[in-house]
Design a protein around this motif. Structure first.
Motif, PDB file in Angstrom:
ATOM      1  N   PRO A   1       0.807  -1.231   0.000  1.00  0.00           N
ATOM      2  CA  PRO A   1       0.000   0.000   0.000  1.00  0.00           C
ATOM      3  C   PRO A   1       0.834   1.273   0.000  1.00  0.00           C
ATOM      4  O   PRO A   1       0.479   2.253  -0.673  1.00  0.00           O
ATOM      5  N   ILE A   2       1.953   1.261   0.712  1.00  0.00           N
ATOM      6  CA  ILE A   2       2.778   2.476   0.768  1.00  0.00           C
ATOM      7  C   ILE A   2       3.384   2.771  -0.599  1.00  0.00           C
ATOM      8  O   ILE A   2       3.351   3.909  -1.064  1.00  0.00           O
ATOM      9  N   LYS A   3       3.923   1.754  -1.264  1.00  0.00           N
ATOM     10  CA  LYS A   3       4.492   1.960  -2.597  1.00  0.00           C
ATOM     11  C   LYS A   3       3.430   2.418  -3.591  1.00  0.00           C
ATOM     12  O   LYS A   3       3.696   3.285  -4.420  1.00  0.00           O
ATOM     13  N   ASN A   4       2.251   1.841  -3.512  1.00  0.00           N
ATOM     14  CA  ASN A   4       1.198   2.220  -4.456  1.00  0.00           C
ATOM     15  C   ASN A   4       0.667   3.622  -4.191  1.00  0.00           C
ATOM     16  O   ASN A   4       0.520   4.415  -5.125  1.00  0.00           O
ATOM     17  N   LEU A   5       0.368   3.931  -2.950  1.00  0.00           N
ATOM     18  CA  LEU A   5      -0.182   5.250  -2.626  1.00  0.00           C
ATOM     19  C   LEU A   5       0.871   6.344  -2.822  1.00  0.00           C
ATOM     20  O   LEU A   5       0.644   7.313  -3.550  1.00  0.00           O
ATOM     21  N   ALA A   6       2.018   6.185  -2.182  1.00  0.00           N
ATOM     22  CA  ALA A   6       3.064   7.210  -2.284  1.00  0.00           C
ATOM     23  C   ALA A   6       3.638   7.269  -3.695  1.00  0.00           C
ATOM     24  O   ALA A   6       3.901   8.356  -4.222  1.00  0.00           O
ATOM     25  N   GLY A   7       3.803   6.115  -4.315  1.00  0.00           N
ATOM     26  CA  GLY A   7       4.351   6.082  -5.666  1.00  0.00           C
ATOM     27  C   GLY A   7       3.484   6.835  -6.663  1.00  0.00           C
ATOM     28  O   GLY A   7       3.980   7.642  -7.447  1.00  0.00           O
ATOM     29  N   ASN A   8       2.184   6.573  -6.626  1.00  0.00           N
ATOM     30  CA  ASN A   8       1.284   7.271  -7.545  1.00  0.00           C
ATOM     31  C   ASN A   8       1.174   8.755  -7.219  1.00  0.00           C
ATOM     32  O   ASN A   8       1.001   9.575  -8.110  1.00  0.00           O
ATOM     33  N   LEU A   9       1.273   9.076  -5.961  1.00  0.00           N
ATOM     34  CA  LEU A   9       1.224  10.487  -5.560  1.00  0.00           C
ATOM     35  C   LEU A   9       2.481  11.223  -6.009  1.00  0.00           C
ATOM     36  O   LEU A   9       2.410  12.328  -6.550  1.00  0.00           O
ATOM     37  N   LEU A  10       3.624  10.605  -5.822  1.00  0.00           N
ATOM     38  CA  LEU A  10       4.899  11.261  -6.127  1.00  0.00           C
ATOM     39  C   LEU A  10       5.294  11.192  -7.602  1.00  0.00           C
ATOM     40  O   LEU A  10       6.079  12.016  -8.065  1.00  0.00           O
ATOM     41  N   MET A  11       4.736  10.223  -8.338  1.00  0.00           N
ATOM     42  CA  MET A  11       5.153  10.009  -9.717  1.00  0.00           C
ATOM     43  C   MET A  11       4.923  11.236 -10.607  1.00  0.00           C
ATOM     44  O   MET A  11       5.719  11.521 -11.499  1.00  0.00           O
ATOM     45  N   PHE A  12       3.847  11.967 -10.361  1.00  0.00           N
ATOM     46  CA  PHE A  12       3.560  13.130 -11.202  1.00  0.00           C
ATOM     47  C   PHE A  12       3.779  14.458 -10.493  1.00  0.00           C
ATOM     48  O   PHE A  12       3.502  15.512 -11.063  1.00  0.00           O
ATOM     49  N   LEU A  13       4.296  14.434  -9.276  1.00  0.00           N
ATOM     50  CA  LEU A  13       4.628  15.678  -8.583  1.00  0.00           C
ATOM     51  C   LEU A  13       5.606  16.531  -9.402  1.00  0.00           C
ATOM     52  O   LEU A  13       5.372  17.726  -9.570  1.00  0.00           O
ATOM     53  N   PRO A  14       6.668  15.952  -9.972  1.00  0.00           N
ATOM     54  CA  PRO A  14       7.575  16.781 -10.780  1.00  0.00           C
ATOM     55  C   PRO A  14       6.894  17.433 -11.984  1.00  0.00           C
ATOM     56  O   PRO A  14       7.280  18.517 -12.406  1.00  0.00           O
ATOM     57  N   MET A  15       5.870  16.786 -12.527  1.00  0.00           N
ATOM     58  CA  MET A  15       5.170  17.358 -13.676  1.00  0.00           C
ATOM     59  C   MET A  15       4.515  18.683 -13.306  1.00  0.00           C
ATOM     60  O   MET A  15       4.394  19.574 -14.148  1.00  0.00           O
ATOM     61  N   GLY A  16       4.123  18.823 -12.049  1.00  0.00           N
ATOM     62  CA  GLY A  16       3.541  20.076 -11.579  1.00  0.00           C
ATOM     63  C   GLY A  16       4.541  21.217 -11.555  1.00  0.00           C
ATOM     64  O   GLY A  16       4.160  22.388 -11.506  1.00  0.00           O
ATOM     65  N   ILE A  17       5.795  20.886 -11.610  1.00  0.00           N
ATOM     66  CA  ILE A  17       6.857  21.890 -11.658  1.00  0.00           C
ATOM     67  C   ILE A  17       7.347  22.075 -13.096  1.00  0.00           C
ATOM     68  O   ILE A  17       7.513  23.199 -13.565  1.00  0.00           O
ATOM     69  N   TYR A  18       7.541  20.970 -13.801  1.00  0.00           N
ATOM     70  CA  TYR A  18       8.073  21.045 -15.160  1.00  0.00           C
ATOM     71  C   TYR A  18       7.118  21.715 -16.157  1.00  0.00           C
ATOM     72  O   TYR A  18       7.553  22.535 -16.961  1.00  0.00           O
ATOM     73  N   LEU A  19       5.843  21.335 -16.134  1.00  0.00           N
ATOM     74  CA  LEU A  19       4.913  21.889 -17.128  1.00  0.00           C
ATOM     75  C   LEU A  19       4.851  23.411 -17.117  1.00  0.00           C
ATOM     76  O   LEU A  19       5.029  24.032 -18.165  1.00  0.00           O
ATOM     77  N   PRO A  20       4.595  24.039 -15.963  1.00  0.00           N
ATOM     78  CA  PRO A  20       4.552  25.510 -15.998  1.00  0.00           C
ATOM     79  C   PRO A  20       5.922  26.155 -16.247  1.00  0.00           C
ATOM     80  O   PRO A  20       5.986  27.281 -16.726  1.00  0.00           O
ATOM     81  N   PHE A  21       6.998  25.435 -15.949  1.00  0.00           N
ATOM     82  CA  PHE A  21       8.325  25.972 -16.235  1.00  0.00           C
ATOM     83  C   PHE A  21       8.560  26.047 -17.734  1.00  0.00           C
ATOM     84  O   PHE A  21       9.043  27.052 -18.252  1.00  0.00           O
ATOM     85  N   PHE A  22       8.214  24.973 -18.445  1.00  0.00           N
ATOM     86  CA  PHE A  22       8.476  24.917 -19.881  1.00  0.00           C
ATOM     87  C   PHE A  22       7.369  25.530 -20.736  1.00  0.00           C
ATOM     88  O   PHE A  22       7.632  25.983 -21.841  1.00  0.00           O
ATOM     89  N   ILE A  23       6.137  25.508 -20.251  1.00  0.00           N
ATOM     90  CA  ILE A  23       5.011  26.042 -21.026  1.00  0.00           C
ATOM     91  C   ILE A  23       4.342  27.122 -20.186  1.00  0.00           C
ATOM     92  O   ILE A  23       3.562  26.835 -19.281  1.00  0.00           O
ATOM     93  N   LYS A  24       4.658  28.354 -20.473  1.00  0.00           N
ATOM     94  CA  LYS A  24       4.211  29.488 -19.652  1.00  0.00           C
ATOM     95  C   LYS A  24       2.686  29.597 -19.582  1.00  0.00           C
ATOM     96  O   LYS A  24       2.149  30.060 -18.583  1.00  0.00           O
ATOM     97  N   ARG A  25       1.973  29.167 -20.631  1.00  0.00           N
ATOM     98  CA  ARG A  25       0.502  29.234 -20.620  1.00  0.00           C
ATOM     99  C   ARG A  25      -0.110  28.344 -19.540  1.00  0.00           C
ATOM    100  O   ARG A  25      -1.259  28.510 -19.173  1.00  0.00           O
TER     101      ARG A  25
END
Length: 153
Positions: free
Chosen positions: A70-94
């Motif tokens: 459960p920890i790998k599944n819950l934390a893994g899915n939560l953390l897997m796209f956390l960087p996307m929340g930083i990368y997308l607005p950094f690279f695509i200003k819109r």
């Protein structure tokens, strides 16, 4: 300094995307190869929100499952796209507005879930989708903090 940050972000984004592709598509083999696509979708999909999340949370509290699962599944899915929340607005200003960000992430995640099902390299799980969106939103909130914006500007 801005150029250095952009280069570092670009290189780290490439590694992140490679890791994401490996985790989502290459890390495990296809299953149920003898089933038709519709049968595969039926047996491998979860469209009931919070079904697996509640199962994993309950397992954490009652010890009915090895804690790693459960920890790998819950934390893994939560953390897997956390960087996307930083990368997308950094690279695509819109994508710096939360509504545009959420819409973009929904489109990206549904596309990835669809590709996983069609390629039989995973399943469609609405709970994974919920955790991935939540993780991306956490990353987006980190992106929007004054500290991060001050560093980048």
């Amino acid at each position: 300094m801005k150029k250095i940050i952009k280069v570092v972000f670009s290189i780290s984004f490439i590694f992140y995307i490679l890791a994401l592709v490996f985790l989502m598509f290459l890390g495990r083999g296809g299953v149920f190869a003898d089933l038709s696509l519709l049968e595969y979708i039926r047996v491998s999909s979860n469209i009931v929100p919070f079904k697996t999340i509640s199962t994993y949370v309950q397992a954490i509290f009652d010890g009915s499952m090895n804690m790693d699962i459960p920890i790998k599944n819950l934390a893994g899915n939560l953390l897997m796209f956390l960087p996307m929340g930083i990368y997308l607005p950094f690279f695509i200003k819109r994508i710096s507005k939360v509504s545009v960000f959420i819409t973009s992430m929904i489109a990206i995640l549904f596309s990835l879930e669809f590709i996983q099902v069609i390629s039989r390299r995973g399943s469609f799980d609405i709970d994974d989708f919920i955790l991935n969106i939540l993780g991306a939103l956490i990353g987006f909130c980190i992106w929007r903090t004054r500290i991060v914006q001050k560093i980048l500007n």
